[in-house]
Design a protein around this motif. Structure first.
Motif: not given
Length: 409
Positions: A90-92, A324-326, A330-334
């Motif tokens: 499955e995708d990320e 914030v952390h990571g 991580d594109e989603t968190l960013r």
């Protein structure tokens, strides 16, 4: 890791090729006690058998009949105390969501791997596994009664810890957040997740907040007299803002102690939706008029939302640690982090990033121009007496590690 041959592993995947591949990798890594299942029901039989219960499960997500998500729910029902590694095509974002769900179920998870699995990646993840301490298995956190909490407040058992907030551009200490701890005479130090909800449910939150606030104001005045001027933040529940008495209390205490309003930050958390917002809106607006600083805490979670930003004149936005952390990897968190930062900028608010745990997190804040940082990369919460010593060590770290010099990589 302990003796690999003594670790019981269960591999659950509906593809026979994947079972063979993972079996070969595990055998080459020294894991000889491995059970293979191609469906969830047979795997659950292995979980039920106490003698052969696995320490670790390698779990595929997309399977016919019982998928991996449903299988995890059955693990919870059976009080599974081992660990998981998710393995899927499955995708990320799907894998990230599944990982969060497993963590929400309180099942230890080492992480996830994409198919086809690379031996080095699986080996590195398996290295993280450690057997849980015997005393930790099946032991729930102690639940305290409202009477016990009331007695603790009356007996002065609540103490304040303080976590630094530093300017990202300069590394300078700007202020601290006040965090309550319960120093229990028998159980030791108890954290807020074990007593704040009790205080809110039993009508003790106002009493608790007043004790914390009084201690914080007394402390910030002592720091000021020791030539250490700081902003001090105190968490305020929406329940505190249901009565105008709280406004008078805050104003009277700060005036009595000689603490300037602009050095006091009230971090507003809304753990449950308020039915009547008139009193909170009046109190927060009047506090703002008196020049107290208002911060929206844990932005993007719970009820800390755009509606609050629209309705309340906040000065500060705290980006929740979960965004914030990571976020640097991580594109989603960013995307969440960038959106929160941009929104605050457009509203001319100061921004605090919580959950800064390592140098990569810190460098992201520097690259993006975030105002303040808070998290274990700088310091865990500490007693007031420990702050001066920490300041000296932090200044040395800023210099030695070049935390503010030049462009971060």
């Amino acid at each position: 890791m302990t003796d690999r041959s003594a670790v019981n592993i269960l591999v659950l995947d509906d593809e026979s090729f994947m079972l063979k591949l993972l079996g070969r990798i595990l055998l080459n890594l020294g894991f000889t006690s491995v059970i293979f299942c191609d469906n969830g029901r047979s795997a659950l039989e292995q979980i039920t058998d106490a003698s052969g219960r696995p320490n670790l499960i390698l779990l595929d997500l997309n399977m016919p009949e019982m998928d991996g998500i449903e299988f995890v729910r059955h693990l919870v029902d059976r009080h599974y105390s081992g660990s998981l590694i998710l393995i899927s095509g499955e995708d990320e974002r799907m894998l990230q969501t599944a990982e969060k769900l497993v963590r929400a179920h309180k099942i230890p998870i080492l992480g996830y791997l994409h198919k086809p699995v690379k031996p080095d990646a699986l080996s590195a993840m398996l290295e993280k596994w450690t057997p849980p301490p015997a005393e930790a298995i099946g032991v729930a956190k102690k639940v305290y009664s409202s009477d016990e909490l009331r007695a603790a407040i009356d007996n002065g058992e609540l103490i304040n810890y303080y976590q630094p907030k530093v300017a990202v551009a300069t590394g300078e200490l700007i202020g601290v957040e006040t965090l309550a701890r319960w120093r229990h005479p028998v159980d030791g130090l108890i954290f807020p997740d074990q007593f704040i909800s009790i205080a809110e449910a039993s009508g003790l939150i106002d009493k608790l907040t007043r004790v914390v606030f009084m201690g914080a104001m007394t402390q910030v005045k002592a720091w000021e007299e020791a030539h250490l001027p700081l902003r001090i933040a105190v968490n305020v529940s929406m329940d505190n803002l249901a009565s105008l008495d709280f406004l008078n209390f805050v104003a009277e205490i700060t005036t009595k102690l000689g603490v300037a309003a602009h050095n006091v930050v009230l971090e507003v958390t809304e753990t449950r939706l308020m039915q009547d917002t008139r009193a909170p809106l009046e109190i927060l607006t009047r506090l703002r008029l008196k020049r107290f600083r208002l911060s929206i805490d844990d932005f993007g979670t719970g009820h800390s939302s755009l509606a609050q930003l629209r309705d309340i004149p906040f000065d500060e936005l705290k980006i929740d640690q979960g965004f914030v952390h990571g976020a640097w990897k991580d594109e989603t968190l960013r995307a969440m982090y960038d959106a929160s930062l941009s929104l605050a900028r457009q509203l001319e608010m100061e921004v605090v990033a919580e959950g800064v745990e390592d140098r990569n997190d810190w460098d992201l804040l520097r690259r993006t121009g975030c105002d303040l940082a808070q998290g274990t990369f700088m310091s865990r919460p500490m007693l007031a007496a420990d702050l001066p010593g920490w300041i000296e060590k932090w200044r040395e770290r800023v210099r030695k590690e070049s935390l503010t010099a030049g462009d971060s990589k």
